[in-house]
Design an enzyme around this catalytic site. Sequence first.
Site, mmCIF file in Angstrom:
data_model
loop_
_atom_site.group_PDB
_atom_site.id
_atom_site.type_symbol
_atom_site.label_atom_id
_atom_site.label_comp_id
_atom_site.label_asym_id
_atom_site.label_seq_id
_atom_site.Cartn_x
_atom_site.Cartn_y
_atom_site.Cartn_z
ATOM 1 N N CYS A 149 0.869 -1.228 0.071
ATOM 2 C CA CYS A 149 -0.089 -0.182 0.136
ATOM 3 C C CYS A 149 0.876 1.264 0.166
ATOM 4 O O CYS A 149 0.476 2.156 -0.680
ATOM 5 C CB CYS A 149 -1.173 -0.064 1.050
ATOM 6 S SG CYS A 149 -0.197 -0.727 2.632
ATOM 7 N N HIS A 242 -1.848 6.855 3.916
ATOM 8 C CA HIS A 242 -0.350 6.738 3.968
ATOM 9 C C HIS A 242 0.358 7.860 3.539
ATOM 10 O O HIS A 242 0.048 8.283 2.330
ATOM 11 C CB HIS A 242 0.235 5.474 3.476
ATOM 12 C CG HIS A 242 -0.256 4.128 3.982
ATOM 13 N ND1 HIS A 242 -0.799 4.098 5.144
ATOM 14 C CD2 HIS A 242 -0.159 2.738 3.740
ATOM 15 C CE1 HIS A 242 -1.198 2.769 5.586
ATOM 16 N NE2 HIS A 242 -0.614 1.993 4.628
HETATM 17 N N1 LIG Z 1 -5.240 -3.036 4.852
HETATM 18 C C1 LIG Z 1 -4.565 -2.217 3.777
HETATM 19 O O1 LIG Z 1 -4.389 -1.174 3.701
HETATM 20 C C2 LIG Z 1 -3.834 -3.339 2.877
HETATM 21 C C3 LIG Z 1 -3.258 -2.760 1.704
HETATM 22 C C4 LIG Z 1 -2.544 -3.353 0.800
HETATM 23 C C5 LIG Z 1 -2.660 -4.853 0.917
HETATM 24 N N2 LIG Z 1 -3.085 -5.312 1.812
HETATM 25 C C6 LIG Z 1 -2.891 -6.901 2.039
HETATM 26 O O2 LIG Z 1 -4.494 -7.405 1.591
HETATM 27 C C7 LIG Z 1 -4.513 -8.503 2.264
HETATM 28 C C8 LIG Z 1 -5.860 -8.354 3.247
HETATM 29 O O3 LIG Z 1 -5.685 -7.263 4.041
HETATM 30 P P1 LIG Z 1 -6.584 -6.764 5.163
HETATM 31 O O4 LIG Z 1 -6.118 -5.488 5.834
HETATM 32 O O5 LIG Z 1 -8.112 -6.654 4.473
HETATM 33 O O6 LIG Z 1 -6.748 -7.997 6.230
HETATM 34 P P2 LIG Z 1 -7.951 -8.519 7.240
HETATM 35 O O7 LIG Z 1 -8.826 -7.236 7.595
HETATM 36 O O8 LIG Z 1 -7.252 -9.275 8.275
HETATM 37 O O9 LIG Z 1 -8.764 -9.522 6.363
HETATM 38 C C9 LIG Z 1 -8.377 -10.749 6.144
HETATM 39 C C10 LIG Z 1 -9.252 -11.612 5.204
HETATM 40 O O10 LIG Z 1 -8.546 -12.957 4.819
HETATM 41 C C11 LIG Z 1 -9.599 -14.057 5.446
HETATM 42 N N3 LIG Z 1 -8.713 -14.987 5.959
HETATM 43 C C12 LIG Z 1 -7.928 -15.069 7.077
HETATM 44 N N4 LIG Z 1 -7.711 -16.549 7.047
HETATM 45 C C13 LIG Z 1 -8.230 -17.438 6.087
HETATM 46 C C14 LIG Z 1 -8.014 -18.670 5.638
HETATM 47 N N5 LIG Z 1 -7.330 -19.496 6.517
HETATM 48 N N6 LIG Z 1 -8.815 -19.042 4.730
HETATM 49 C C15 LIG Z 1 -9.482 -18.173 3.866
HETATM 50 N N7 LIG Z 1 -9.620 -16.962 4.097
HETATM 51 C C16 LIG Z 1 -9.114 -16.339 5.430
HETATM 52 C C17 LIG Z 1 -10.427 -13.359 6.411
HETATM 53 O O11 LIG Z 1 -11.674 -13.805 6.545
HETATM 54 P P3 LIG Z 1 -12.345 -13.940 7.873
HETATM 55 O O12 LIG Z 1 -13.207 -12.857 8.403
HETATM 56 O O13 LIG Z 1 -13.283 -15.193 7.804
HETATM 57 O O14 LIG Z 1 -11.381 -14.590 8.970
HETATM 58 C C18 LIG Z 1 -10.512 -11.824 6.001
HETATM 59 O O15 LIG Z 1 -11.633 -11.689 4.925
HETATM 60 C C19 LIG Z 1 -3.343 -8.741 3.145
HETATM 61 O O16 LIG Z 1 -2.543 -9.699 2.449
HETATM 62 C C20 LIG Z 1 -2.470 -7.558 3.384
HETATM 63 O O17 LIG Z 1 -1.240 -7.505 3.503
HETATM 64 C C21 LIG Z 1 -3.838 -4.272 2.817
#
Ligand SMILES: NC(=O)c1ccc[n+]([C@@H]2O[C@H](COP(=O)([O-])OP(=O)(O)OC[C@H]3O[C@@H](n4cnc5c(N)ncnc54)[C@H](OP(=O)(O)O)[C@@H]3O)[C@@H](O)[C@H]2O)c1
Length: 359
Positions: A149, A242
């Site tokens: 990000c 950010h």
């Molecule tokens: N937040 C940001 O600004 C941002 C920016 C760029 C990239 N990212 C990347 O994008 C990805 C998601 O980030 P996020 O911030 O949205 O994280 P998050 O809020 O923690 O969401 C994680 C997601 O993954 C699912 N998940 C967790 N364990 C799983 C499993 N074993 N099998 C299938 N699904 C599973 C969760 O489902 P449940 O609800 O069922 O647990 C949830 O839908 C990460 O790789 C992160 O590094 C994030």
Amino acid sequence: MSRRIPVAVLGATGTVGQKFIRLLADHPWFEVTAVAASSASAGRRYEDVARWREPVAIPPLVAGMVIGECAPPLPGRIVFSALDAEVAGPIEQEFARAGSFVVTNTRTHRMDADVPLLIPEANADHLALIDRQQKDRGWSGAILANPNCSTAALALALAPLHRAFGVERLFVSTMQAVSGAGYPGVASLDIVGNVIPHIGDEEEKIERESRKILGTLSNGAVASAQFVVSAHTNRVAVVDGHMMTVSVGFGRRASADEALAALRAFRGTPCVAGLPSSPNPPIEVDHRTDRPQPRLDLDRGGGMAVTVGRVRPCPILDLRLVVLGHNTVRGAAGQGVQIAELLVAEGRVERGSGHERGP
Ligand SMILES: NC(=O)c1ccc[n+]([C@@H]2O[C@H](COP(=O)([O-])OP(=O)(O)OC[C@H]3O[C@@H](n4cnc5c(N)ncnc54)[C@H](OP(=O)(O)O)[C@@H]3O)[C@@H](O)[C@H]2O)c1
């Protein structure tokens, strides 16, 4: 009547997944036809499980959807992945093998030599890497990666400067929002009124990903740009956005006015500029001395524009500037949707196989 292309969202319940659901709700080309998350959420209705954090109602079509397991087949040739990075790799590969174009936000495949790491305005030509990927891996689908990000905002702002003057040395210090850590992310007692001077692996991601994005595609491979990067990353008590302070040294010396002209003139290719999610312009320059600021400037271009301010000489390198980008829009879901639009605009996904949509 128009035909929309069915798409699926993996990790649909998380911070980035929710942003996908929101941005896709009224998308002119795409329609969410499946949502998936962990086994703990699968089998339950989306509105009963997602801890919805967007300041609008859950789109009605998605609210009542039953969450699926993250395994093919799911309806839709395009799959957006917002999965926890710890589990994403094999799941994304399985979908690509089964014929899906997987636009991923996770770190897992970003540096794979045959996976394009895309910022459409900066390096749409890198999309061609998927030809090699499909041939070498024998897949009918492919994986396309969105950068980290903070890198997404930084590399977009650097793209015109690198083209015009050749970035050689880069110093960047970030102030990153709490939403960048997902939900529930950083504990409130750790971050309220505080700054945490470490974000796991973030400095390394900025260093390697910015060089790949600004690298050159030749003979089916990207040669990373050769500048050196020194990154410092900090988590600050901001909800979204950010911001980063940057000092940059060039191969060809540039004045602040020349840099400003390059930033203002920057546009993607006509194809990219015409995509529904592309902001115009992609980089907004703000000359006010106290801008950009997350609370005031984050939503420019629908969250897809990066704001650059305080472009001025640097006594150590050549120039200093401040860059602000929306971490879950330009840095994740918004640019993920834009990458999928690029696939469609380039004819790699057919428009005609979609669902009928009422007027
Ligand atoms: N937040 C940001 O600004 C941002 C920016 C760029 C990239 N990212 C990347 O994008 C990805 C998601 O980030 P996020 O911030 O949205 O994280 P998050 O809020 O923690 O969401 C994680 C997601 O993954 C699912 N998940 C967790 N364990 C799983 C499993 N074993 N099998 C299938 N699904 C599973 C969760 O489902 P449940 O609800 O069922 O647990 C949830 O839908 C990460 O790789 C992160 O590094 C994030």
